[in-house]
Design a protein around this motif. Structure first.
Motif, PDB file in Angstrom:
ATOM      1  N   THR A  26       0.868  -1.244   0.154  1.00 38.93           N
ATOM      2  CA  THR A  26      -0.104   0.272   0.007  1.00 38.93           C
ATOM      3  C   THR A  26       0.953   1.189  -0.041  1.00 38.93           C
ATOM      4  O   THR A  26       2.152   1.098   0.306  1.00 38.93           O
ATOM      5  N   LYS A  27       0.260   2.325  -0.420  1.00 40.15           N
ATOM      6  CA  LYS A  27       0.935   3.628  -0.336  1.00 40.15           C
ATOM      7  C   LYS A  27       1.800   3.535   1.165  1.00 40.15           C
ATOM      8  O   LYS A  27       2.874   4.412   1.176  1.00 40.15           O
ATOM      9  N   ASP A  28       1.106   3.420   2.465  1.00 44.39           N
ATOM     10  CA  ASP A  28       1.685   3.325   3.617  1.00 44.39           C
ATOM     11  C   ASP A  28       2.840   2.651   3.728  1.00 44.39           C
ATOM     12  O   ASP A  28       3.857   2.977   4.551  1.00 44.39           O
ATOM     13  N   ASP A  29       2.913   1.464   3.261  1.00 40.55           N
ATOM     14  CA  ASP A  29       3.967   0.573   3.462  1.00 40.55           C
ATOM     15  C   ASP A  29       5.309   1.236   2.781  1.00 40.55           C
ATOM     16  O   ASP A  29       6.555   0.913   3.206  1.00 40.55           O
ATOM     17  N   LEU A  30       5.147   2.301   1.797  1.00 44.17           N
ATOM     18  CA  LEU A  30       6.523   2.767   1.455  1.00 44.17           C
ATOM     19  C   LEU A  30       7.109   3.615   2.364  1.00 44.17           C
ATOM     20  O   LEU A  30       8.405   3.913   2.246  1.00 44.17           O
ATOM     21  N   TRP A  31       6.557   4.051   3.581  1.00 42.35           N
ATOM     22  CA  TRP A  31       7.053   4.938   4.499  1.00 42.35           C
ATOM     23  C   TRP A  31       7.720   3.864   5.522  1.00 42.35           C
ATOM     24  O   TRP A  31       8.442   4.390   6.313  1.00 42.35           O
ATOM     25  N   LYS A  32       7.762   2.711   5.444  1.00 45.80           N
ATOM     26  CA  LYS A  32       8.385   1.692   6.229  1.00 45.80           C
ATOM     27  C   LYS A  32       9.374   1.127   5.750  1.00 45.80           C
ATOM     28  O   LYS A  32       9.589   0.915   4.636  1.00 45.80           O
ATOM     29  N   ASP A  33      10.365   0.524   6.649  1.00 47.37           N
ATOM     30  CA  ASP A  33      11.331  -0.186   6.097  1.00 47.37           C
ATOM     31  C   ASP A  33      11.340  -1.820   6.379  1.00 47.37           C
ATOM     32  O   ASP A  33      11.591  -2.275   7.364  1.00 47.37           O
ATOM     33  N   THR A  34      10.554  -2.296   5.077  1.00 46.60           N
ATOM     34  CA  THR A  34      10.239  -3.862   5.270  1.00 46.60           C
ATOM     35  C   THR A  34      11.081  -4.547   4.145  1.00 46.60           C
ATOM     36  O   THR A  34      11.522  -3.866   3.139  1.00 46.60           O
ATOM     37  N   PHE A  35      11.110  -5.796   4.220  1.00 46.01           N
ATOM     38  CA  PHE A  35      11.571  -6.669   3.122  1.00 46.01           C
ATOM     39  C   PHE A  35      10.844  -6.352   2.014  1.00 46.01           C
ATOM     40  O   PHE A  35      11.445  -6.288   0.622  1.00 46.01           O
ATOM     41  N   LYS A  36       9.545  -6.013   1.904  1.00 44.47           N
ATOM     42  CA  LYS A  36       8.600  -5.912   0.526  1.00 44.47           C
ATOM     43  C   LYS A  36       9.154  -4.739  -0.057  1.00 44.47           C
ATOM     44  O   LYS A  36       9.209  -4.473  -1.249  1.00 44.47           O
ATOM     45  N   VAL A  37       9.384  -3.671   0.736  1.00 49.07           N
ATOM     46  CA  VAL A  37       9.588  -2.165   0.201  1.00 49.07           C
ATOM     47  C   VAL A  37      11.204  -2.617  -0.306  1.00 49.07           C
ATOM     48  O   VAL A  37      11.330  -2.147  -1.531  1.00 49.07           O
ATOM     49  N   HIS A  38      12.120  -3.411   0.200  1.00 46.12           N
ATOM     50  CA  HIS A  38      13.362  -3.362  -0.286  1.00 46.12           C
ATOM     51  C   HIS A  38      13.299  -4.099  -1.608  1.00 46.12           C
ATOM     52  O   HIS A  38      14.150  -4.017  -2.418  1.00 46.12           O
ATOM     53  N   GLN A  39      12.436  -5.224  -1.692  1.00 43.79           N
ATOM     54  CA  GLN A  39      12.031  -5.994  -2.743  1.00 43.79           C
ATOM     55  C   GLN A  39      11.887  -5.089  -3.969  1.00 43.79           C
ATOM     56  O   GLN A  39      11.973  -5.307  -5.173  1.00 43.79           O
ATOM     57  N   LEU A  40      10.844  -4.284  -3.842  1.00 40.30           N
ATOM     58  CA  LEU A  40      10.164  -3.356  -4.624  1.00 40.30           C
ATOM     59  C   LEU A  40      11.439  -2.422  -5.261  1.00 40.30           C
ATOM     60  O   LEU A  40      11.481  -2.393  -6.639  1.00 40.30           O
ATOM     61  N   PHE A  41      12.330  -2.035  -4.481  1.00 41.91           N
ATOM     62  CA  PHE A  41      13.231  -1.207  -5.170  1.00 41.91           C
ATOM     63  C   PHE A  41      14.262  -1.984  -5.840  1.00 41.91           C
ATOM     64  O   PHE A  41      14.599  -1.693  -6.737  1.00 41.91           O
ATOM     65  N   ARG A  42      14.544  -3.233  -5.121  1.00 40.99           N
ATOM     66  CA  ARG A  42      15.494  -3.906  -6.341  1.00 40.99           C
ATOM     67  C   ARG A  42      14.803  -4.415  -7.685  1.00 40.99           C
ATOM     68  O   ARG A  42      15.453  -4.377  -8.419  1.00 40.99           O
ATOM     69  N   ASP A  43      13.535  -4.759  -7.338  1.00 38.33           N
ATOM     70  CA  ASP A  43      12.857  -4.847  -8.742  1.00 38.33           C
ATOM     71  C   ASP A  43      12.786  -3.658  -9.489  1.00 38.33           C
ATOM     72  O   ASP A  43      13.150  -3.804 -10.856  1.00 38.33           O
ATOM     73  N   MET A  44      12.736  -2.455  -9.276  1.00 41.11           N
ATOM     74  CA  MET A  44      12.613  -1.426 -10.009  1.00 41.11           C
ATOM     75  C   MET A  44      14.023  -1.103 -10.511  1.00 41.11           C
ATOM     76  O   MET A  44      14.258  -0.883 -11.587  1.00 41.11           O
ATOM     77  N   ILE A  45      15.107  -1.286  -9.536  1.00 43.12           N
ATOM     78  CA  ILE A  45      16.394  -1.194 -10.318  1.00 43.12           C
ATOM     79  C   ILE A  45      16.904  -2.106 -11.272  1.00 43.12           C
ATOM     80  O   ILE A  45      17.558  -1.791 -12.165  1.00 43.12           O
ATOM     81  N   GLU A  46      16.379  -3.305 -11.141  1.00 39.40           N
ATOM     82  CA  GLU A  46      16.815  -4.381 -12.026  1.00 39.40           C
ATOM     83  C   GLU A  46      15.917  -4.243 -13.530  1.00 39.40           C
ATOM     84  O   GLU A  46      16.622  -4.154 -14.473  1.00 39.40           O
ATOM     85  N   GLU A  47      14.704  -3.603 -13.229  1.00 37.01           N
ATOM     86  CA  GLU A  47      13.867  -3.346 -14.456  1.00 37.01           C
ATOM     87  C   GLU A  47      14.555  -2.077 -15.315  1.00 37.01           C
ATOM     88  O   GLU A  47      14.650  -2.121 -16.509  1.00 37.01           O
ATOM     89  N   ALA A  48      15.112  -1.115 -14.474  1.00 33.89           N
ATOM     90  CA  ALA A  48      15.775   0.058 -14.965  1.00 33.89           C
ATOM     91  C   ALA A  48      17.074  -0.322 -15.684  1.00 33.89           C
ATOM     92  O   ALA A  48      17.551   0.125 -16.602  1.00 33.89           O
ATOM     93  N   SER A  49      17.698  -1.309 -15.118  1.00 34.25           N
ATOM     94  CA  SER A  49      18.945  -1.917 -15.469  1.00 34.25           C
ATOM     95  C   SER A  49      18.730  -2.329 -17.031  1.00 34.25           C
ATOM     96  O   SER A  49      19.454  -2.258 -17.938  1.00 34.25           O
ATOM     97  N   GLU A  50      17.608  -3.345 -17.082  1.00 36.19           N
ATOM     98  CA  GLU A  50      17.318  -4.059 -18.459  1.00 36.19           C
ATOM     99  C   GLU A  50      16.604  -3.063 -19.336  1.00 36.19           C
ATOM    100  O   GLU A  50      17.137  -3.204 -20.699  1.00 36.19           O
ATOM    101  N   GLU A  51      15.803  -2.279 -18.996  1.00 38.78           N
ATOM    102  CA  GLU A  51      15.262  -1.212 -19.997  1.00 38.78           C
ATOM    103  C   GLU A  51      16.137  -0.118 -20.400  1.00 38.78           C
ATOM    104  O   GLU A  51      16.124   0.432 -21.467  1.00 38.78           O
ATOM    105  N   LEU A  52      16.698   0.663 -19.442  1.00 41.18           N
ATOM    106  CA  LEU A  52      17.636   1.780 -19.814  1.00 41.18           C
ATOM    107  C   LEU A  52      18.836   1.449 -19.579  1.00 41.18           C
ATOM    108  O   LEU A  52      19.765   2.686 -19.892  1.00 41.18           O
ATOM    109  N   GLY A  53      19.417   0.648 -19.245  1.00 39.91           N
ATOM    110  CA  GLY A  53      20.816   0.288 -19.205  1.00 39.91           C
ATOM    111  C   GLY A  53      21.387   1.078 -17.829  1.00 39.91           C
ATOM    112  O   GLY A  53      22.651   1.556 -17.918  1.00 39.91           O
ATOM    113  N   PHE A  54      20.819   1.405 -16.814  1.00 42.54           N
ATOM    114  CA  PHE A  54      20.924   2.113 -15.678  1.00 42.54           C
ATOM    115  C   PHE A  54      21.605   1.206 -14.801  1.00 42.54           C
ATOM    116  O   PHE A  54      21.093   0.077 -14.224  1.00 42.54           O
ATOM    117  N   GLU A  55      23.109   1.502 -14.502  1.00 44.43           N
ATOM    118  CA  GLU A  55      23.746   0.598 -13.642  1.00 44.43           C
ATOM    119  C   GLU A  55      23.924   1.333 -12.169  1.00 44.43           C
ATOM    120  O   GLU A  55      24.056   2.500 -12.234  1.00 44.43           O
TER     121      GLU A  55
END
Length: 196
Positions: A26-55
């Motif tokens: 949920t929107k409120d979950d982003l304000w917390k330091d949880t495993f799911k939030v860390h996983q979301l950021f990891r997934d975003m960075i991975e997708e950015a790496s694949e699509e945009l070449g962002f390292e």
């Protein structure tokens, strides 16, 4: 989720609330330091790496801006360089500095001027008259500052029929764009472009 490269070491990610729900957040979950939030950021960075070449080199700074009933804009900046020793452990962790901000602006982007006119007639019919209209980089932007006359979720759904939440800030459009109608944009659009 939409990705956009801003500079060689900075990307912008737009997440809708549906994107978050699909990941069990949920929107409120982003304000917390949880495993799911860390996983979301990891997934975003991975997708950015694949699509945009962002390292990612070293630590990253993450800025999260919440938009009412629209989603989240996440700005990720890679800060620094690995040396060879650190590179071995790069997959084990990502160091994050997170900045959170929330905006009450209702700020939508439209592909064509005709979309804005059609929306204006629908908004006028429900009693919404205010708004400021901008143009920037061949797109049109509507900022609605007044409290909508219908529930916010219904109001945003109506806006989404004709446009999409802006992934660039109102400040950028105000600075670099052109203000087309400053006050009561919806009322003026209906007046100058009557329904056929």
């Amino acid at each position: 989720m939409r990705l956009e490269r801003l500079t060689h070491n900075k990307i912008k990610i737009f997440l809708t609330f549906d994107d978050l729900m699909d990941r069990g957040l949920t929107k409120d979950d982003l304000w917390k330091d949880t495993f799911k939030v860390h996983q979301l950021f990891r997934d975003m960075i991975e997708e950015a790496s694949e699509e945009l070449g962002f390292e990612v080199n070293g630590s990253i700074a993450v800025e999260v801006y919440s938009l009412p009933a629209q989603g989240m804009v996440v700005i990720v900046t890679s800060e620094g360089e690995y040396d060879e020793m650190e590179e071995e452990f790069a997959d084990d962790y990502i160091e994050m500095q997170v900045t959170l901000d929330e905006s009450d602006d209702i700020f939508y982007e439209f592909q064509t001027f005709e979309d804005v006119i059609q929306l204006a007639h629908r908004l006028y019919a429900i009693g919404c008259l205010d708004g400021t209209l901008y143009s920037y980089q061949d797109r049109f932007y509507l900022h609605v500052a007044e409290e909508p006359p219908i529930p916010i979720d219904n109001f945003v759904a109506l806006l989404a029929e004709f446009g999409s939440p802006s992934t660039i800030t109102i400040h950028r459009v105000q600075e670099y764009g052109k203000k087309l109608i400053e006050h009561r944009a919806i009322e003026q659009l209906v007046h100058y472009f009557p329904a056929r």
